[in-house]
Scaffold this motif. Structure first.
Motif, PDB file in Angstrom:
ATOM      1  N   ASN A 108     -21.657  16.130 -19.199  1.00 48.40           N
ATOM      2  CA  ASN A 108     -20.263  15.794 -19.494  1.00 48.40           C
ATOM      3  C   ASN A 108     -19.826  16.479 -20.787  1.00 48.40           C
ATOM      4  O   ASN A 108     -20.149  16.019 -21.881  1.00 48.40           O
ATOM      5  CB  ASN A 108     -20.101  14.274 -19.611  1.00 48.40           C
ATOM      6  N   HIS A 109     -19.095  17.565 -20.646  1.00 51.32           N
ATOM      7  CA  HIS A 109     -18.635  18.349 -21.798  1.00 51.32           C
ATOM      8  C   HIS A 109     -17.301  17.761 -22.281  1.00 51.32           C
ATOM      9  O   HIS A 109     -16.239  18.116 -21.773  1.00 51.32           O
ATOM     10  CB  HIS A 109     -18.464  19.816 -21.375  1.00 51.32           C
ATOM     11  N   VAL A 110     -17.359  16.855 -23.245  1.00 52.70           N
ATOM     12  CA  VAL A 110     -16.178  16.079 -23.641  1.00 52.70           C
ATOM     13  C   VAL A 110     -15.233  16.883 -24.527  1.00 52.70           C
ATOM     14  O   VAL A 110     -14.029  16.945 -24.280  1.00 52.70           O
ATOM     15  CB  VAL A 110     -16.597  14.778 -24.361  1.00 52.70           C
ATOM     16  N   LEU A 111     -15.766  17.465 -25.593  1.00 59.40           N
ATOM     17  CA  LEU A 111     -14.953  18.311 -26.477  1.00 59.40           C
ATOM     18  C   LEU A 111     -15.341  19.764 -26.233  1.00 59.40           C
ATOM     19  O   LEU A 111     -16.509  20.125 -26.279  1.00 59.40           O
ATOM     20  CB  LEU A 111     -15.174  17.936 -27.949  1.00 59.40           C
ATOM     21  N   ARG A 112     -14.318  20.596 -26.028  1.00 56.72           N
ATOM     22  CA  ARG A 112     -14.576  21.976 -25.605  1.00 56.72           C
ATOM     23  C   ARG A 112     -13.987  22.996 -26.575  1.00 56.72           C
ATOM     24  O   ARG A 112     -13.430  24.011 -26.148  1.00 56.72           O
ATOM     25  CB  ARG A 112     -14.007  22.197 -24.207  1.00 56.72           C
ATOM     26  N   GLY A 113     -14.103  22.716 -27.853  1.00 54.67           N
ATOM     27  CA  GLY A 113     -13.573  23.641 -28.853  1.00 54.67           C
ATOM     28  C   GLY A 113     -12.279  23.129 -29.472  1.00 54.67           C
ATOM     29  O   GLY A 113     -11.240  23.794 -29.404  1.00 54.67           O
ATOM     30  N   VAL A 114     -12.354  21.952 -30.085  1.00 50.18           N
ATOM     31  CA  VAL A 114     -11.165  21.335 -30.682  1.00 50.18           C
ATOM     32  C   VAL A 114     -10.871  21.964 -32.042  1.00 50.18           C
ATOM     33  O   VAL A 114     -11.733  22.036 -32.916  1.00 50.18           O
ATOM     34  CB  VAL A 114     -11.354  19.811 -30.845  1.00 50.18           C
ATOM     35  N   ASP A 115      -9.652  22.419 -32.201  1.00 48.83           N
ATOM     36  CA  ASP A 115      -9.163  22.956 -33.473  1.00 48.83           C
ATOM     37  C   ASP A 115      -7.965  22.118 -33.900  1.00 48.83           C
ATOM     38  O   ASP A 115      -6.951  22.081 -33.199  1.00 48.83           O
ATOM     39  CB  ASP A 115      -8.728  24.416 -33.323  1.00 48.83           C
ATOM     40  N   ILE A 116      -8.103  21.461 -35.048  1.00 47.97           N
ATOM     41  CA  ILE A 116      -7.004  20.617 -35.517  1.00 47.97           C
ATOM     42  C   ILE A 116      -7.155  20.397 -37.010  1.00 47.97           C
ATOM     43  O   ILE A 116      -8.256  20.476 -37.559  1.00 47.97           O
ATOM     44  CB  ILE A 116      -6.990  19.269 -34.746  1.00 47.97           C
ATOM     45  N   ASP A 117      -6.042  20.157 -37.705  1.00 45.77           N
ATOM     46  CA  ASP A 117      -6.103  19.888 -39.142  1.00 45.77           C
ATOM     47  C   ASP A 117      -4.912  19.042 -39.544  1.00 45.77           C
ATOM     48  O   ASP A 117      -3.914  18.962 -38.829  1.00 45.77           O
ATOM     49  CB  ASP A 117      -6.114  21.202 -39.947  1.00 45.77           C
ATOM     50  N   VAL A 118      -5.050  18.403 -40.707  1.00 48.60           N
ATOM     51  CA  VAL A 118      -3.947  17.617 -41.262  1.00 48.60           C
ATOM     52  C   VAL A 118      -4.011  17.694 -42.775  1.00 48.60           C
ATOM     53  O   VAL A 118      -5.092  17.661 -43.365  1.00 48.60           O
ATOM     54  CB  VAL A 118      -3.998  16.148 -40.761  1.00 48.60           C
ATOM     55  N   ALA A 119      -2.859  17.838 -43.408  1.00 46.34           N
ATOM     56  CA  ALA A 119      -2.772  18.010 -44.858  1.00 46.34           C
ATOM     57  C   ALA A 119      -2.299  16.725 -45.531  1.00 46.34           C
ATOM     58  O   ALA A 119      -1.704  15.848 -44.886  1.00 46.34           O
ATOM     59  CB  ALA A 119      -1.808  19.150 -45.190  1.00 46.34           C
ATOM     60  N   PRO A 120      -2.571  16.565 -46.820  1.00 47.03           N
ATOM     61  CA  PRO A 120      -2.096  15.384 -47.544  1.00 47.03           C
ATOM     62  C   PRO A 120      -0.584  15.201 -47.399  1.00 47.03           C
ATOM     63  O   PRO A 120       0.182  16.178 -47.430  1.00 47.03           O
ATOM     64  CB  PRO A 120      -2.468  15.704 -48.998  1.00 47.03           C
ATOM     65  N   GLY A 121      -0.177  13.960 -47.207  1.00 49.24           N
ATOM     66  CA  GLY A 121       1.239  13.654 -47.075  1.00 49.24           C
ATOM     67  C   GLY A 121       1.821  13.907 -45.701  1.00 49.24           C
ATOM     68  O   GLY A 121       3.014  13.698 -45.480  1.00 49.24           O
ATOM     69  N   ARG A 122       0.986  14.352 -44.754  1.00 46.57           N
ATOM     70  CA  ARG A 122       1.456  14.654 -43.407  1.00 46.57           C
ATOM     71  C   ARG A 122       0.894  13.656 -42.400  1.00 46.57           C
ATOM     72  O   ARG A 122      -0.206  13.131 -42.568  1.00 46.57           O
ATOM     73  CB  ARG A 122       1.034  16.064 -42.986  1.00 46.57           C
ATOM     74  N   SER A 123       1.663  13.399 -41.358  1.00 48.90           N
ATOM     75  CA  SER A 123       1.265  12.453 -40.316  1.00 48.90           C
ATOM     76  C   SER A 123       1.158  13.186 -38.987  1.00 48.90           C
ATOM     77  O   SER A 123       2.144  13.732 -38.483  1.00 48.90           O
ATOM     78  CB  SER A 123       2.289  11.324 -40.211  1.00 48.90           C
ATOM     79  N   LEU A 124      -0.052  13.199 -38.434  1.00 42.47           N
ATOM     80  CA  LEU A 124      -0.320  13.859 -37.158  1.00 42.47           C
ATOM     81  C   LEU A 124      -0.661  12.816 -36.111  1.00 42.47           C
ATOM     82  O   LEU A 124      -1.529  11.971 -36.328  1.00 42.47           O
ATOM     83  CB  LEU A 124      -1.492  14.834 -37.307  1.00 42.47           C
TER      84      LEU A 124
END
Length: 254
Positions: free
Chosen positions: A18-34
């Motif tokens: 079961n390949h659940v994550l397949r290359g996740v690219d994500i980021d969040v900076a201070p003061g930001r809501s994702l």
């Protein structure tokens, strides 16, 4: 651009075949809501556990405040977690503890703060989420679901974290109470200047708390953009999810 406080780069995670994550690219900076959207089984919880260091990715990197923490353990990992707050789905309060002991749990057990000082800080943080000192000695079972969520929020912010994760923060709440929780989340995240990552199925909540929205599907981020653009994503998967349609490229989990 402000340096992201959290970055996931090419993160992969499998459990057997079961390949659940397949290359996740994500980021969040201070003061930001994702806000991260995704159906059941899309990998949201696994992504969260990898970001927190509760799991180690099979491939890829996790950076916290610019430092590679992918394989950190012990005190190094704990130093990172000390800067993170977490509001768990359904609150996840300890039934055997009073409200103030729940709020001050980290202060009492990890930071070894004196009980009198911890209680004072807990009551101060309860005030920030519109709860009076009168609830401090109650048990979670003695307060409503909405109040439990506010207690959980007070616990998440008491250490003034740099990053806060919200896991389905409005689950089980009526629309009015959910909107009040969203207002409190916005207020407290802004007051701290923290980065926020929210996992939710609640589109009303997503639209209200997000600066940006990302969609996780089959282990990859397939769309990311400003919350104001979610209805014009140009992505059939996003469009189906946002409007809650059974017909489309995403097959219902039955």
């Amino acid at each position: 651009m402000t340096q992201p406080i959290l970055e996931l780069k090419g993160v992969e995670k499998s459990f057997g075949s079961n390949h659940v994550l397949r290359g996740v690219d994500i980021d969040v900076a201070p003061g930001r809501s994702l806000v991260v959207l995704g159906g059941s089984g899309s990998g949201k919880s696994v992504m969260l556990k990898n970001a927190l260091g509760l799991m180690t990715p099979d491939a890829g990197k996790i950076l916290f405040d610019g430092k590679d923490v992918t394989k950190d353990q012990g005190k190094t990992r704990e130093a990172m977690r000390s800067r993170i707050g977490m509001l768990f789905q359904s609150g996840a309060l300890f039934d055997s503890l009073t409200v103030w002991e729940n709020v001050a749990f980290r202060l009492l057990n990890a930071d070894k703060v004196k009980r009198s000082d911890a209680k004072e800080q807990a009551i101060e943080n309860l005030k920030k989420v519109r709860l009076g000192a009168s609830v401090a000695e109650l048990r979670p079972a003695e307060i409503s679901g909405g109040m439990q969520k506010r207690v959980a929020l007070a616990r998440a912010i008491i250490t003034k974290p740099d990053l806060i994760f919200f896991d389905e923060p409005t689950t089980g709440l009526d629309p009015i109470t959910a909107d009040a929780i969203n207002d409190l989340i916005l207020e407290q995240v802004k007051a701290l200047g923290a980065a926020a990552v929210t996992i939710t199925h609640d589109m009303a909540s997503a639209r209200k708390v997000a600066d940006e929205i990302a969609m996780l599907f089959e282990g990859k981020i397939i769309w990311r953009g400003p919350a104001s653009e979610i209805d014009r994503s140009g992505n059939d998967h996003v469009d189906q999810f946002v409007h809650g349609r059974a017909d489309g490229p995403i097959q219902p989990s039955l």
